[in-house]
Design an enzyme around this catalytic site. Structure first.
Site, PDB file in Angstrom:
ATOM      1  CD  GLU A 236      -3.536  -1.975   7.395  1.00 64.83           C
ATOM      2  OE1 GLU A 236      -2.471  -2.112   6.900  1.00 64.83           O
ATOM      3  OE2 GLU A 236      -4.220  -0.846   7.329  1.00 64.83           O
TER       4      GLU A 236
ATOM      5  CD  GLU B 233      -3.087   5.898   6.551  1.00 67.74           C
ATOM      6  OE1 GLU B 233      -3.124   5.768   5.173  1.00 67.74           O
ATOM      7  OE2 GLU B 233      -2.019   5.124   7.256  1.00 67.74           O
TER       8      GLU B 233
ATOM      9  CB  SER C 115       5.194  -1.286  12.162  1.00 69.95           C
ATOM     10  OG  SER C 115       4.771   0.023  12.232  1.00 69.95           O
TER      11      SER C 115
ATOM     12  CG  HIS D 247      -6.016   2.385   5.003  1.00 72.41           C
ATOM     13  ND1 HIS D 247      -5.379   3.058   6.274  1.00 72.41           N
ATOM     14  CD2 HIS D 247      -4.860   1.576   5.046  1.00 72.41           C
ATOM     15  CE1 HIS D 247      -4.325   2.790   6.481  1.00 72.41           C
ATOM     16  NE2 HIS D 247      -3.858   1.814   5.854  1.00 72.41           N
TER      17      HIS D 247
ATOM     18  CE  LYS E 115      -0.281   3.496   4.913  1.00 73.18           C
ATOM     19  NZ  LYS E 115      -0.047   3.567   6.283  1.00 73.18           N
TER      20      LYS E 115
ATOM     21  N   GLY F 160       2.383   2.824  10.950  1.00 69.39           N
ATOM     22  CA  GLY F 160       3.491   3.816  10.561  1.00 69.39           C
ATOM     23  C   GLY F 160       4.437   4.280  11.895  1.00 69.39           C
TER      24      GLY F 160
ATOM     25  CG  ASN G  94      -1.818   1.206   1.327  1.00 72.73           C
ATOM     26  OD1 ASN G  94      -1.795   1.985   0.427  1.00 72.73           O
ATOM     27  ND2 ASN G  94      -2.491   1.316   2.515  1.00 72.73           N
TER      28      ASN G  94
HETATM   29  P1  13P Z   1       3.074   0.605   7.953  1.00 76.45           P
HETATM   30  O1  13P Z   1       3.347  -0.367   7.325  1.00 76.45           O
HETATM   31  O2  13P Z   1       3.569   2.006   7.228  1.00 76.45           O
HETATM   32  O3  13P Z   1       3.040   0.957   9.172  1.00 76.45           O
HETATM   33  O4  13P Z   1       1.344   0.927   7.040  1.00 76.45           O
HETATM   34  C1  13P Z   1       0.663   0.070   7.321  1.00 76.45           C
HETATM   35  C2  13P Z   1      -0.696   0.300   6.568  1.00 76.45           C
HETATM   36  O5  13P Z   1      -1.512   0.993   6.736  1.00 76.45           O
HETATM   37  C3  13P Z   1      -0.945  -0.506   5.423  1.00 76.45           C
HETATM   38  O6  13P Z   1      -1.999  -0.326   4.673  1.00 76.45           O
END
Ligand code: 13P
Length: 256
Positions: free
Chosen positions: A168, A98, A214, A96, A11, A174, A9
């Site tokens: 997640e 976010e 992560s 997601h 983003k 992150g 992903n």
């Molecule tokens: P990270 O791997 O940067 O923690 O992000 C995870 C994520 O949100 C994947 O969709």
């Protein structure tokens, strides 16, 4: 046996030019690896470019990060399932954290998108996960059950089978703070139990549940070695083609 699925992903990262550079390295590194399903999920503006770049390879699928549930119309700034299909997109990440926390997506909205994706023959990757406050408050199971039942309401067993779930935990995204393998496995087993209650045991056993938060080369094997962890949804570490390749290789080492 559920085939593991590893998705990148990206983003809001990667211009078209950066996607080209990624692919140039990644395709060489990954070769024809097909023991796990591999999905690249670029931003909308790079989808066509990555789609072209993948046109000659069979083992890497394309995903999108979001879509609207309507087929077309006055929805400025939105993208339909058909638009994604035209670019040979096969997967779509929905709900997601976010999108839920920054853009107000509710389980009801995620449910509409999930149904629209399935109707258009796109495979949804439906994301769920608790915040740190919810975990500290002992609400993990309650939150996961609410998100699952809300986001997947009304799906047939066949549609559930075509859906991937991504667990997640918001506190692990992150942050560099990964859920321990035991914490993740406990959540995944609980999720599979709810999926069984929503359909039947045989269906729940087929549904793939990815872990996200992560994920990096160093923690992939222990996470994906857990019984109910069927892959990874990788954010930050997927931006580096060599690092992402290493994550896939780590997943493959579990297959012997
Ligand atoms: P990270 O791997 O940067 O923690 O992000 C995870 C994520 O949100 C994947 O969709």
């Amino acid at each position: 046996m559920r085939k593991k699925i590893i998705a990148a992903n990206w983003k809001m990262n990667m211009t078209q030019g950066e996607s080209d550079s990624f692919l140039e390295t990644f395709l060489l590194e990954i070769g024809d690896e097909k023991r796990v399903d591999i999905v690249l999920v670029p931003p909308f503006t790079a989808l066509a470019r990555v789609s072209d770049g993948l046109s000659k390879v069979q083992n890497i699928k394309l995903g999108a990060q979001n879509m609207h549930w309507e087929k077309s119309g006055a929805f400025t700034g939105e993208i339909s399932a058909e638009m994604l299909r035209e670019l040979f997109v096969r997967f779509v990440v929905l709900g997601h954290s976010e999108r839920r926390s920054l853009f107000g997506e509710t389980d009801e909205i995620v449910n509409k998108k999930t149904k629209a994706a399935l109707e258009a023959s796109l495979k949804p990757i439906v994301c769920i996960g608790e915040t740190l406050a919810e975990r500290d408050g002992g609400q993990v199971e309650q939150v996961l059950e609410r998100q699952l039942r809300g986001s997947l309401a009304g799906l047939s067993p066949q549609q559930l089978d075509d859906t991937v779930i991504a667990y997640e935990p918001v506190w692990a995204i992150g942050t560099g703070r990964t859920a321990s393998p035991a914490q993740a496995q406990e959540a995944h087993a609980f999720i599979r139990g709810i999926l069984a209650a929503m359909s039947d045991n045989a269906t729940a056993e087929k549904i793939r549940i990815q872990y996200g938060g992560s994920v990096k080369p160093a923690n992939t094997a222990e996470l994906l070695g857990q019984a109910d962890i069927d892959g990874a949804l990788v954010g930050g570490a997927s931006l580096d083609p060599r690092g992402f390749t290493e994550i896939i290789k780590q997943a493959c080492t579990l297959l012997g």
